[in-house]
Design a protein around this motif. Structure first.
Motif, short mmCIF file in Angstrom:
data_model
loop_
_atom_site.label_atom_id
_atom_site.label_comp_id
_atom_site.label_asym_id
_atom_site.label_seq_id
_atom_site.Cartn_x
_atom_site.Cartn_y
_atom_site.Cartn_z
N ALA A 249 0.81 -1.22 0.00
CA ALA A 249 0.00 0.00 0.00
C ALA A 249 0.85 1.27 0.00
CB ALA A 249 -0.94 -0.01 1.20
N ASP A 250 2.04 1.20 0.60
CA ASP A 250 2.90 2.40 0.65
C ASP A 250 3.79 2.53 -0.57
OD1 ASP A 250 4.75 0.41 1.05
OD2 ASP A 250 5.55 1.19 2.93
N GLN A 542 -3.82 -9.99 1.82
CA GLN A 542 -4.14 -8.61 1.47
C GLN A 542 -3.89 -7.66 2.64
OE1 GLN A 542 -5.17 -7.41 -1.69
NE2 GLN A 542 -4.40 -9.45 -2.19
N LYS A 543 -4.12 -8.13 3.84
CA LYS A 543 -3.85 -7.30 5.02
C LYS A 543 -2.34 -7.11 5.21
CE LYS A 543 -8.08 -7.95 7.60
NZ LYS A 543 -8.39 -6.51 7.63
N THR A 546 -0.94 -4.19 3.49
CA THR A 546 -1.18 -2.86 4.04
C THR A 546 -0.08 -2.42 5.01
OG1 THR A 546 -2.48 -3.61 5.95
CG2 THR A 546 -3.66 -3.27 3.87
N ASP A 548 3.22 -0.97 6.50
CA ASP A 548 4.22 -0.01 6.05
C ASP A 548 5.62 -0.56 6.34
OD1 ASP A 548 4.52 0.23 8.79
OD2 ASP A 548 3.71 2.26 8.90
#
Length: 562
Positions: A249-250, A542-543, A546, A548
């Motif tokens: 995500a980052d 998927q988690k 997320t 970082d």
């Protein structure tokens, strides 16, 4: 069949005296391995820890309700209760720093962090029993040779085989790795084979676990990529790698690698397009005796509690035919839990990987159509008492069993480090313990497994099969995904893998820098292994994406501490 008569007692006596002398005068080398037969990091799921009790009852009730709400997203109350019952402590204690967990293997464990971390005997083994460990180690690491030979205690290799020594697969008793390119040998990786059932009888036999699989009529259930002189190898194993970038995500990109395995130079005719091909790297040898002592009931109750889980984590146990007893029993060893206990796992590996016969596996690993293999000279010795002549006699088999039962689990490192504890919290908050069951209390049983009796252990596995999705599923030789109703190893299909134990995983590449993760060795790092998870674990993968930079560092620190 060429049968040799030899004095087993004299040979073993000489070996025992030699080992005893070495043990008295110097430290005996203990690096070696066995092809017993890890889809590393099993299915992930999301959860929170049990609440801390507060002096204020109202505050405690609110915290408890909040925690239960978070847990119910993935872990049902039944699953939580099962994990805590097996552990004998609440989830909160499991998720925080627990000094007892430093000794992952209980009193059998060792405090060594080096290339020898997987090769030491149980620390609680008595001096009178160490000799058996070192004799087993000698048979485990010494190469077997083609018969006839002057080394008649270790002859009979082949006629078809994969490796000549157990340590060739389990380098320093560790995990194997996939070939880096098409030119590399597949010494620590093998290919299991299976055909679809075509008759009602075959389907019923598979359903009842009366047969392991439908073997290929010319190549059997495992590919042997080597043969002794005059006996053609069955095929050569080649692999090609394709990069697969995955973005967090980052914006951080992790580049995975996807393998394509090919079988070239078939020695006994063309392969059928529907032949199912399963590449598998060697599993690490540590702690196997402890896993063998986990009661069947503890494994079965986890399957029951997982099936009440509302978030895709199901898990099932394999039910397999024990070749020693001829009865169906719980499977626990191997990538698909296809072996019931160490003695059968060892002798199956001797037979399929090295072409060696034993009382449990008395027939050469030749198919009826492989006449040149069948006619090859064997190294079998007469056993007496009506037993068939074999190459691995019962005495040798027991020494090897004792050795594989007593390879110690290294202690955890930096378990109280802040980064490690933060990663441990993430591990539990994401529900990884749903499949990687942290802790067991082993019983004291009426057997000779003295070192394992009554130990409290932290293996991080439920010993169950989980559907890990299309990416990790085995394919046919034509590259197609098989239907999920096709069984390839007793009750297991091509998509299902047994949750591997995580203890010692942080030292895998200290033991062997080439070690890789997951069943086919595609993952070069632990994070790569996590990111390959799909199927039952897709939501949790998927988690993970997320996380970082700090979150990734924390999770990795925890895994490296195991």
């Amino acid at each position: 069949m060429h049968v040799k008569k030899a004095s087993t007692a004299k040979r073993l006596s000489a070996i025992h005296s030699s080992v005893k002398s070495q043990f008295k005068t110097a430290s005996v080398s203990m690096s070696a391995p066995l092809t017993l037969s890890l889809a590393l990091i099993g299915a992930l799921s999301v959860s929170a820890c049990q609440p801390v009790k507060d002096n204020n009852d109202n505050a405690a009730d609110k915290d408890h309700q909040k925690s239960e709400s978070l847990q119910s997203e993935v872990l049902t109350p039944e699953r939580i209760q099962t994990i805590e019952a097996l552990a004998g402590v609440p989830m909160q204690q499991l998720a925080s720093f627990d000094p007892q967990e430093i000794k992952q293997g209980g009193d059998t464990g060792i405090s060594i962090a080096s290339s020898e971390s997987y090769s030491k005997p149980s620390s609680n083994i008595t001096a009178s029993r160490k000799g058996s460990f070192f004799i087993g180690n000698a048979f485990f690491r010494q190469p077997w040779v083609i018969a006839p030979a002057s080394t008649d205690s270790r002859d009979g290799l082949g006629a078809l085989f994969n490796v000549a020594a157990c340590q060739s697969c389990h380098v320093k008793d560790g995990r194997g790795h996939a070939p880096m390119n098409a030119d590399d040998d597949a010494d620590s990786l093998l290919i299991r084979l299976a055909m679809p059932a075509t008759t009602d009888e075959q389907r019923q036999q598979l359903k009842d676990s009366l047969i392991e699989k439908v073997a290929h009529p010319m190549y059997g259930g495992q590919l042997q990529d080597r043969g002794i002189q005059g006996v053609p190898a069955e095929a050569r194993i080649a692999v090609q790698w394709t990069d697969k970038p995955v973005t967090f995500a980052d914006g951080h990109v992790e580049t995975l690698r996807a393998p394509t395995f090919n079988l070239t130079n078939p020695g006994y005719g063309a392969f059928d397009e529907e032949l199912m091909v399963s590449p598998r790297v060697a599993l690490p040898m540590i702690g196997l005796g402890l896993l063998e002592q986990i009661p069947d009931a503890d494994i079965k109750k986890q399957a029951a509690s997982n099936h009440k889980n509302n978030n895709d984590i199901k898990g099932k146990f394999n039910w397999v035919m024990d070749p020693q007893t001829g009865k169906v029993a719980l499977g626990r060893f191997g990538w698909k839990a296809g072996q019931t206990k160490l003695i059968t796992q060892n002798q199956s590996a001797f037979n399929e990987d090295m072409g060696l016969t034993s009382n449990i596996r008395p027939n050469e690993s030749c198919m009826p159509t492989q006449l040149v293999c069948i006619k090859a000279t064997t190294g079998a010795d007469e056993q007496g008492n009506g037993k068939p002549p074999v190459e691995v006699n019962d005495e040798v088999a027991k020494f090897v069993e004792f050795y594989t039962r007593n390879l110690a689990v290294p202690h955890r490192r930096n378990a109280d480090d802040k980064l490690v504890l933060a990663g441990k919290k993430r591990f539990y908050d994401m529900g990884c313990q749903s499949c990687h069951t942290p802790r067991y209390q082993l019983p004291k049983t009426a057997d000779d497994h003295l070192e394992q009796h009554g130990q409290v252990i932290y293996p991080y596995t439920d010993m169950l099969l989980h559907d890990m999705g299309d990416d990790l599923a085995d394919r046919t030789i034509a590259g197609k995904l098989p239907p999920k109703n096709l069984q390839v190893e007793f009750l297991a299909n091509s998509y299902e893998w047994r949750t591997p134990a995580l203890w010692g995983v942080g030292l895998a590449q200290t033991v062997d820098p080439q070690a890789t993760f997951l069943h086919d060795g595609r993952a070069r790092t632990l994070m790569e292994a996590v990111l390959w998870h799909g199927g039952e674990a897709k939501k949790q993968q998927q988690k993970v994406l997320t996380l970082d930079k700090q979150g990734r560092a924390e999770l990795n620190a925890f895994l490296q501490s195991l």
